[in-house]
Design a protein around this motif. Structure first.
Motif, PDB file in Angstrom:
ATOM      1  N   GLY A   1       0.816  -1.210   0.000  1.00 17.98           N
ATOM      2  CA  GLY A   1       0.000   0.000   0.000  1.00 17.98           C
ATOM      3  C   GLY A   1       0.851   1.263   0.000  1.00 17.98           C
ATOM      4  O   GLY A   1       0.532   2.236  -0.685  1.00 17.98           O
TER       5      GLY A   1
ATOM      6  N   ASP B   1      -5.763   0.406   1.989  1.00 18.94           N
ATOM      7  CA  ASP B   1      -6.832   0.191   2.963  1.00 18.94           C
ATOM      8  C   ASP B   1      -8.021   1.082   2.586  1.00 18.94           C
ATOM      9  O   ASP B   1      -7.875   2.017   1.794  1.00 18.94           O
ATOM     10  N   PRO B   2      -9.220   0.791   3.114  1.00 17.66           N
ATOM     11  CA  PRO B   2     -10.428   1.516   2.694  1.00 17.66           C
ATOM     12  C   PRO B   2     -10.291   3.028   2.819  1.00 17.66           C
ATOM     13  O   PRO B   2     -10.712   3.770   1.944  1.00 17.66           O
ATOM     14  N   LYS B   3      -9.627   3.463   3.892  1.00 18.92           N
ATOM     15  CA  LYS B   3      -9.500   4.907   4.081  1.00 18.92           C
ATOM     16  C   LYS B   3      -8.637   5.507   2.972  1.00 18.92           C
ATOM     17  O   LYS B   3      -8.991   6.519   2.352  1.00 18.92           O
TER      18      LYS B   3
END
Ligand SMILES: Nc1ncnc2c1ncn2[C@@H]1O[C@H](COP(=O)(O)OP(=O)(O)O)[C@@H](O)[C@H]1O
Ligand SMILES: [Mg+2]
Lengths: 234, 483
Positions: free
Chosen positions: A136, A164-166
């Motif tokens: 990421g 990640d989703p954020k």
């Protein structure tokens, strides 16, 4: 801005793309949906002149990419599915190099730092070796590299994989900002929600064929989902 | 724009090579190899020079001793020795005085052993037949390609390509395998500029070490390097190192453009190394040996013996006469410029002279063999850049076959002069005077300057294949696959 005309691509006897015609205009976010092996990455590779078309044409900003490879690459920023960097250098040094190749200038350190920050990379990580980064984090450096270029078009191959989703959500905001400033965005994704959320147009691909194109404003999320599954099963 | 991008690639690659310690590791390995190779070559050269000094000293001591004896005999302080009589031209020309003809070393001699340990660096010249001093070695095949000594040229020819491979065998393929290549080539950067930057940043440091470090060492240890006449050799050294290294870098480039994976690249480069550096030289060595076999030493020995036996008959009268000094020791001292040279010794001289004359054809075969071998290498050596470089370096260092051949010929001519000097004195019984000692012939080596045209030819033989490989690589760039 990003245009293909009756684009065919064969790998030996296997036809990976069949007569694909798309046109992504400035200020659009075009989301390509499709299962693995549908030919999405192949299409992106053709825009980058990494592959040569078997038939048809690929145009960036009105120019054939085979005839004008360098000019068209000046107009495109690209984030691959897996952003790969030089592990022995820091994220900042990597960004510095790629941004210099992209723009022809050496960007000052604070500019580089703000780009990394804009891409969501933790400021303390900027000077660490990339070999210590997670997937990421590398992806975020890739985003910073793309943003540094200020290109007219963005080519994104599952750019949020590993985020990640954020972070994915922050990236969507970056895309929307780019769109609003007139950038043409072509992105591949598996994520129907993301496509509906940020995309202005959606294309569904299966086994090298572009089955349908629709405006994301015209469908609800659940409609898109059932439509997609319908196409995949047929 | 282009040169700016090139500079960016160059600096970035430098940064990576420093950060991952490649440059430090490979650079220090190369420095160590160069130092060791230089040390070996330098030691060898020092030994040769020391040996030459010893011989010169021996010759001078002998000369001084002869003069002392001569004066002592004239003053009547000493009784003459019939077999070491400084007045007797037979004794003097036959070994009391001798000439050590030595081939001097050149400024660049430490860089390449060449043929220096295969062929004699000096001969002891007396009035005896040259069969006895020039062709008495056991070496069957005098010319030797890639002798395998650990000198600088060995480092250059054998090991330097491996250093180059270590740096560049996966120059592009590793970027493809790591995924950075698509990041790079999605920028407005052409493959040609990328690869040029990557190559140059690797080539510069190692070429610099390989080409310049030995010259620096030489400059410190052998100031004669700075004489103007050494300039062609120095430039030749630089040119050959750059061209030979350039050839291997070109090959690494081609392999990276064509190759699918780093592993196949490594294999392909090793195969090329084995072919050019090991197989072709060995095969050429064998072929040269077959095409130009060593003349028969048995024939030489037999022929010498036959001529000697003939001479024993021909000069029977002289040989059967007695030494007169046994009854009349006074004949050992000069009288009216004359001295009685014993007929036996005249006969021995004549036999040696006949041997030289009649054996010339057989001896010619020996020197022809070396010349023919050299010619064959000149003709076929271009097949392998390793051979071209090796031979070129030997020539520049003054240790090439051509210089040794010339040395043999000059010694041969000097031997003739020596005999011509003594023959009338010996046959007409003319006594040697102190004046004669000062005027006896001396061997003066006439240097053959390093041939600029020869260096240029060898440079072309390296540059042309390198350019062909590069041209081929550039053609194949269009088909290079990024993914
Ligand atoms: N370089 C290549 N050589 C041969 N076949 C390929 C190559 N790249 C992709 N393909 C094939 O083309 C098809 C489409 O692949 P790809 O574009 O990667 O799909 P997607 O990105 O939609 O998952 C697949 O069947 C894949 O095996
Ligand atoms: Mg894909």
């Amino acid at each position: 801005m990003l245009k293909t005309i009756q684009l065919d691509k064969h790998f030996g006897s296997h036809q990976a793309l069949k007569a694909i015609s798309i046109d992504v205009k400035p200020g659009e976010i075009y989301c390509l949906l499709g299962a693995n092996g549908a030919g999405k990455t192949t299409l992106i590779n053709l825009f980058l002149n990494f592959l040569q078309p078997t038939g048809g044409q690929v145009l960036v900003n009105g120019r054939d990419v085979q005839q004008y490879p360098l000019e068209s690459k000046r107009d495109i920023a690209y984030i691959p599915e897996l952003v790969m960097l030089y592990g022995v250098l820091s994220g900042l040094e990597n960004l510095e190099y790629f941004a210099a190749l992209a723009t022809g200038e050496k960007l000052p350190r604070d500019k580089l730092l703000s780009l990394l920050q804009g891409a969501g990379l933790d400021a303390t990580a900027a000077d660490r070796r990339v070999s210590t980064y997670s997937k990421g984090m590398r992806q975020k450096v890739g985003i910073a590299i793309a943003m540094a270029k200020n290109a007219k078009a963005l080519l994104l191959d599952e750019p949020t994989s590993g985020l990640d989703p954020k972070a994915a959500n922050e990236f969507s905001q970056l895309l929307t900002k780019a769109k609003d400033s007139g950038v043409a965005v072509l992105t591949t994704t598996h994520d129907l929600f993301h496509a509906k959320q940020t995309g202005t147009r959606i294309g569904i691909m299966r086994r090298g064929e572009l089955l349908t194109e629709l405006n994301s404003a015209d469908v609800s999320h659940s409609e898109l989902e059932s439509l997609y599954l319908q196409y995949m099963e047929a | 724009m282009k040169s700016a991008l090139f500079g960016k690639v160059f600096l970035h690659e430098l940064r990576v090579l420093i950060a991952d310690r490649t440059l430090l590791l490979v650079g220090s390995l190369l420095v160590a190899l160069v130092l060791y190779g230089f040390y070996n070559g330098y030691q060898e050269t020092l030994q040769r020079e020391h040996a030459a000094q010893e011989l010169a000293k021996k010759q001078a001591d002998k000369h001084a001793e002869n003069i002392t004896t001569l004066r002592a005999l004239l003053g009547g302080e000493q009784k003459p020795d019939p077999f070491a009589n400084p007045f007797d031209p037979a004794s003097v020309g036959g070994g009391m005085e001798m000439r050590y003809a030595t081939l001097p070393t050149l400024a660049l001699s430490p860089l390449a052993f060449g043929q220096s340990d295969m062929l004699p660096n000096y001969y002891k010249v007396t009035d005896r037949s040259k069969a006895s001093f020039m062709y008495d070695t056991e070496i069957e095949n005098p010319w030797n390609l890639l002798s395998g000594h650990f000198d600088i040229t060995f480092v250059l020819v054998y090991l330097f390509p491996l250093i180059i491979f270590a740096l560049s065998y996966n120059l592009l393929t590793v970027e493809r395998e790591q995924g950075t290549l698509r990041m790079l080539l999605s920028q407005p950067l052409s493959l040609a500029i990328l690869v040029a930057g990557k190559l140059l940043v690797r080539a510069l440091p190692v070429l610099l070490i390989m080409a310049v470090l030995p010259l620096l060492l030489l400059g410190v240890l052998r100031p004669q390097l700075f004489q103007a006449d050494q300039l062609p050799a120095v430039l030749g050294w630089l040119g050959l190192v750059l061209a030979y290294g350039g050839f291997w870098f070109a090959l690494a480039l081609l392999v990276n453009i064509i190759g699918r994976s780093s592993a196949t690249n490594a294999l392909a480069l090793m195969a090329a190394w084995v072919l050019f550096v090991l197989v072709i030289p060995v095969v050429l060595n064998i072929v040269v040996g077959l095409l130009s076999p060593a003349p028969s030493r048995i024939e030489l020995a037999t022929k010498t013996r036959l001529i000697t036996i003939e001479g024993l008959n021909r000069y029977h009268d002289k040989l059967s006469s007695d030494y007169r000094f046994t009854q009349d020791p006074e004949v050992l001292l000069p009288r009216d410029g004359k001295i009685e040279v014993a007929p036996r010794r005249q006969a021995q001289f004549l036999i040696q002279r006949d041997v030289d004359k009649e054996i010339q054809r057989v001896l010619n075969e020996f020197s022809t063999q070396l010349a023919v071998q050299q010619m064959l290498v000149e003709r076929f050596g271009w097949i392998s850049p390793a051979i071209v470089t090796y031979e070129g370096m030997a020539a520049i260092a003054g240790n090439g076959a051509a210089r040794y051949l010339e040395f043999q010929q000059q010694v041969d001519r000097f031997h003739e002069r020596w005999k011509e000097y003594f023959e009338p004195r010996l046959l007409n019984s003319i006594a040697m005077t102190e004046q004669d000692y000062a005027e006896m012939p001396h061997f003066e080596w006439a240097e053959v300057p390093v041939q600029v045209s020869g260096i240029l030819k060898r440079l072309l033989l390296l540059v042309i294949p390198a350019l062909i490989v590069i041209a081929f690589a550039i053609r194949r760039m269009r088909r290079f696959s990024v993914v």
